[in-house]
Design a protein around this motif. Structure first.
Motif, PDB file in Angstrom:
ATOM      1  N   PRO A 141       0.821  -1.222   0.000  1.00  0.00           N
ATOM      2  CA  PRO A 141       0.000   0.000   0.000  1.00  0.00           C
ATOM      3  C   PRO A 141       0.850   1.264   0.000  1.00  0.00           C
ATOM      4  N   ILE A 142       0.323   2.300  -0.633  1.00  0.00           N
ATOM      5  CA  ILE A 142       0.941   3.628  -0.626  1.00  0.00           C
ATOM      6  C   ILE A 142      -0.152   4.649  -0.343  1.00  0.00           C
ATOM      7  N   GLY A 143       0.048   5.453   0.701  1.00  0.00           N
ATOM      8  CA  GLY A 143      -0.919   6.502   1.018  1.00  0.00           C
ATOM      9  C   GLY A 143      -0.644   7.783   0.253  1.00  0.00           C
ATOM     10  N   ALA A 144       0.629   8.085   0.051  1.00  0.00           N
ATOM     11  CA  ALA A 144       1.066   9.228  -0.746  1.00  0.00           C
ATOM     12  C   ALA A 144       2.516   8.980  -1.119  1.00  0.00           C
ATOM     13  N   TYR A 145       2.962   9.623  -2.200  1.00  0.00           N
ATOM     14  CA  TYR A 145       4.325   9.399  -2.690  1.00  0.00           C
ATOM     15  C   TYR A 145       4.968  10.727  -3.060  1.00  0.00           C
ATOM     16  N   PHE A 146       6.199  10.926  -2.567  1.00  0.00           N
ATOM     17  CA  PHE A 146       6.994  12.109  -2.934  1.00  0.00           C
ATOM     18  C   PHE A 146       8.336  11.637  -3.494  1.00  0.00           C
ATOM     19  N   GLU A 147       8.801  12.318  -4.530  1.00  0.00           N
ATOM     20  CA  GLU A 147      10.107  11.997  -5.102  1.00  0.00           C
ATOM     21  C   GLU A 147      10.915  13.285  -5.250  1.00  0.00           C
ATOM     22  N   THR A 148      12.113  13.262  -4.671  1.00  0.00           N
ATOM     23  CA  THR A 148      13.017  14.402  -4.744  1.00  0.00           C
ATOM     24  C   THR A 148      14.086  14.102  -5.778  1.00  0.00           C
ATOM     25  N   HIS A 149      14.409  15.074  -6.635  1.00  0.00           N
ATOM     26  CA  HIS A 149      15.265  14.775  -7.783  1.00  0.00           C
ATOM     27  C   HIS A 149      16.004  16.032  -8.225  1.00  0.00           C
ATOM     28  N   ILE A 150      17.188  15.859  -8.783  1.00  0.00           N
ATOM     29  CA  ILE A 150      17.796  16.967  -9.510  1.00  0.00           C
ATOM     30  C   ILE A 150      16.930  17.244 -10.746  1.00  0.00           C
ATOM     31  N   ILE A 186       9.771  17.089  -6.044  1.00  0.00           N
ATOM     32  CA  ILE A 186      10.556  18.248  -5.633  1.00  0.00           C
ATOM     33  C   ILE A 186      11.824  18.264  -6.471  1.00  0.00           C
ATOM     34  N   PHE A 187      12.098  19.372  -7.137  1.00  0.00           N
ATOM     35  CA  PHE A 187      13.317  19.511  -7.930  1.00  0.00           C
ATOM     36  C   PHE A 187      14.293  20.463  -7.249  1.00  0.00           C
ATOM     37  N   ILE A 188      15.578  20.205  -7.442  1.00  0.00           N
ATOM     38  CA  ILE A 188      16.626  21.163  -7.102  1.00  0.00           C
ATOM     39  C   ILE A 188      17.494  21.367  -8.351  1.00  0.00           C
ATOM     40  N   PRO A 189      18.266  22.457  -8.412  1.00  0.00           N
ATOM     41  CA  PRO A 189      19.084  22.700  -9.607  1.00  0.00           C
ATOM     42  C   PRO A 189      20.228  21.693  -9.736  1.00  0.00           C
ATOM     43  N   CYS A 190      20.654  21.468 -10.970  1.00  0.00           N
ATOM     44  CA  CYS A 190      21.911  20.755 -11.220  1.00  0.00           C
ATOM     45  C   CYS A 190      22.767  21.634 -12.132  1.00  0.00           C
ATOM     46  N   HIS A 202      22.578  12.541 -16.803  1.00  0.00           N
ATOM     47  CA  HIS A 202      22.940  11.396 -17.647  1.00  0.00           C
ATOM     48  C   HIS A 202      24.350  11.606 -18.205  1.00  0.00           C
ATOM     49  N   ASN A 203      25.224  12.073 -17.338  1.00  0.00           N
ATOM     50  CA  ASN A 203      26.570  12.448 -17.731  1.00  0.00           C
ATOM     51  C   ASN A 203      27.450  12.350 -16.498  1.00  0.00           C
ATOM     52  N   GLU A 204      28.706  11.925 -16.694  1.00  0.00           N
ATOM     53  CA  GLU A 204      29.610  11.749 -15.564  1.00  0.00           C
ATOM     54  C   GLU A 204      29.928  13.055 -14.839  1.00  0.00           C
ATOM     55  N   ILE A 205      29.749  14.198 -15.501  1.00  0.00           N
ATOM     56  CA  ILE A 205      30.051  15.475 -14.852  1.00  0.00           C
ATOM     57  C   ILE A 205      28.821  16.069 -14.159  1.00  0.00           C
ATOM     58  N   GLU A 206      27.729  15.339 -14.110  1.00  0.00           N
ATOM     59  CA  GLU A 206      26.533  15.765 -13.382  1.00  0.00           C
ATOM     60  C   GLU A 206      26.919  16.248 -11.981  1.00  0.00           C
ATOM     61  N   ASP A 207      26.370  17.405 -11.569  1.00  0.00           N
ATOM     62  CA  ASP A 207      26.784  17.974 -10.290  1.00  0.00           C
ATOM     63  C   ASP A 207      25.630  18.765  -9.673  1.00  0.00           C
ATOM     64  N   ALA A 208      25.658  18.873  -8.349  1.00  0.00           N
ATOM     65  CA  ALA A 208      24.671  19.653  -7.613  1.00  0.00           C
ATOM     66  C   ALA A 208      25.324  20.214  -6.365  1.00  0.00           C
ATOM     67  N   GLN A 209      24.866  21.365  -5.928  1.00  0.00           N
ATOM     68  CA  GLN A 209      25.446  22.002  -4.753  1.00  0.00           C
ATOM     69  C   GLN A 209      24.948  21.344  -3.469  1.00  0.00           C
ATOM     70  N   PRO A 210      25.831  21.115  -2.509  1.00  0.00           N
ATOM     71  CA  PRO A 210      25.392  20.524  -1.232  1.00  0.00           C
ATOM     72  C   PRO A 210      24.255  21.299  -0.581  1.00  0.00           C
ATOM     73  N   VAL A 213      16.498  25.033 -16.067  1.00  0.00           N
ATOM     74  CA  VAL A 213      15.528  26.089 -15.765  1.00  0.00           C
ATOM     75  C   VAL A 213      15.766  26.710 -14.386  1.00  0.00           C
ATOM     76  N   LEU A 214      15.888  25.890 -13.351  1.00  0.00           N
ATOM     77  CA  LEU A 214      16.067  26.423 -12.001  1.00  0.00           C
ATOM     78  C   LEU A 214      17.357  27.222 -11.879  1.00  0.00           C
ATOM     79  N   GLU A 215      18.444  26.663 -12.392  1.00  0.00           N
ATOM     80  CA  GLU A 215      19.722  27.360 -12.309  1.00  0.00           C
ATOM     81  C   GLU A 215      19.665  28.686 -13.062  1.00  0.00           C
ATOM     82  N   ASP A 216      19.043  28.684 -14.224  1.00  0.00           N
ATOM     83  CA  ASP A 216      18.949  29.902 -15.028  1.00  0.00           C
ATOM     84  C   ASP A 216      18.136  30.976 -14.302  1.00  0.00           C
TER      85      ASP A 216
END
Length: 411
Positions: free
Chosen positions: A182-191, A372-376, A382-390, A196-199
């Motif tokens: 069972p799932i009552g609600a689902y949240f996914e956090t992702h880069i 929930i999105f955060i900037p990358c 999909h690249n080895e240089i993928e990065d995000a700020q702590p 768009v966010l960084e810009d």
């Protein structure tokens, strides 16, 4: 509870530790689904879950659910998660962040001795990337009934190894029937996986929906001939006709802003010789939009253009739609929970429609869901240089914590 925050340094350390499994020379990660490296990653995360006091259940497609009990056992759990398999040249954050952010939420609740009414669960889904086995988002797709367990088990990689056999080999072919959890609600956090966010200089992306997509295989058949003796007016040049269609794919997307997308990402030219007029061109078409009616209109526009090009050129043009996902709007209550958490924490934010597929699409078929999105950095994924700020990773996890607490309730 307003002052409650996660431990950003601990979240970062967990991400870097998991990234060691399958680490590449360029700083990325190669941990393909159901390989020995995937097993090592799964074992590490499950071990961390057990250390945090979570009970573990695994279903028949290898989806893992790690549960922290609530005070009311009659309530369905509030679930968060993502995936830990990667692309062949993947990064440290895609998918992995969503899983370890969920684990950090649990660790924070444990430290503060907070009991929720509904259980809290952290999930990771099998073969989200689809880089070794197709279809993509396999574990969540089987879970929600988008396709059968038997179809998934029968899928093979380039070496002929099947999903069913590989799940058993690495010890993650569980007993729970997919979808029975069972799932009552689902949240996914992702880069974000985009720029768009960084810009815009924003920290949090509130995701109201995921774009729908249609994928096609197109084949233009002409006649190969010598590039020198054949006059221009007498040629049956498959590539020149194909490029007209490729340009129209982009033009169609531009006609339906702001969320129209049109891409030709794969092209095969036959015989691919310098002094031979191309006789056949095979290429992919990718159309996307967040509005289902507009996506259907884009589809019809493309078919009409191909029909006209077929008549004008006299060449045979084949078109087949090989995949279609309708747009996925997320649940207003989950979207609002993310908005309220973001505002309470004082982070800058904006709405960002997801252009990429996520397991949340399938979870949303069974329960209220949100993302929930955060900037990358530079929008690269999909690249080895993928990065995000702590700091951004920490912010997204804080929003997740408060959104889940709102949904689960505090005892």
């Amino acid at each position: 509870m307003d002052e409650l925050r996660i431990n950003g340094a601990r979240l970062w350390a967990a991400l870097m530790e998991l990234a060691k499994i399958g680490a590449t020379a360029k700083g990325g990660v190669k941990r393909l689904a159901l390989t020995d490296l995937d097993k090592q990653g799964r074992d590490l995360v499950v071990g961390w879950g057990r250390e945090a006091g979570l009970s573990i259940s695994i279903d028949q497609i290898g989806n893992v659910f790690m549960r922290r009990d609530g005070s009311d056992h009659t309530l369905a759990p509030v679930v968060t998660g993502s995936h830990i398999d990667t692309q062949p040249t993947g990064g440290k954050f895609d998918g992995n962040y969503g899983v370890l952010a969920g684990l950090e939420v649990v660790r924070t609740l444990n430290e503060r001795n907070i009991t929720t009414l509904a259980p809290i669960e952290v999930a990771f889904w099998t073969n989200e990337e689809g880089s070794r086995f197709v279809p993509v988002m396999m574990g969540s797709g089987v879970f929600c009934g988008a396709f059968s367990l038997e179809t998934a088990y029968a899928a093979t990689d380039t070496e002929g190894k099947s999903v069913g056999d590989e799940l058993a080999r690495i010890g993650y072919r569980g007993e729970q029937v997919p979808g029975r959890h069972p799932i009552g609600a689902y949240f996914e956090t992702h880069i974000e996986q985009g720029p768009v966010l960084e810009d815009a200089g924003k920290v949090i992306g509130v995701v109201p929906a995921v774009m729908g997509l249609s994928w096609y295989d197109c084949v233009v058949s002409g006649m190969e001939a010598h590039a020198g003796p054949t006059p221009m007016g007498l040629r049956k040049d498959a590539l020149q006709v194909a490029t007209r269609i490729m340009q129209e794919v982009v033009a169609i997307a531009k006609r339906y802003p702001p969320y129209g997308r049109g891409t030709v990402g794969m092209v095969q030219v036959f015989p691919n010789s310098r002094n031979v007029i191309p006789g056949e061109v095979k290429f992919s078409i990718d159309l996307r939009n967040v509005n289902e009616a507009l996506l259907n209109t884009m589809h019809e526009d493309m078919l009409a253009y191909i029909d006209q090009t077929r008549r004008d050129s006299g060449l045979a043009i084949g078109i087949e739609r090989v995949s279609h996902y309708p747009p996925c709007p997320f649940h207003p209550e989950c979207i609002d929970a993310v908005r309220r958490a973001t505002a309470k924490l004082g982070y800058s934010s904006m709405d960002v429609v997801s252009g990429a597929g996520h397991d949340a699409i399938y979870a949303a078929r069974l329960a209220p869901a949100g993302m929930i999105f955060i900037p990358c950095k530079d929008g690269i994924s999909h690249n080895e240089i993928e990065d995000a700020q702590p700091g951004h990773l920490e912010a997204g996890c804080n929003v997740l914590l408060h959104a889940m607490l709102e949904r689960a309730g505090v005892a």
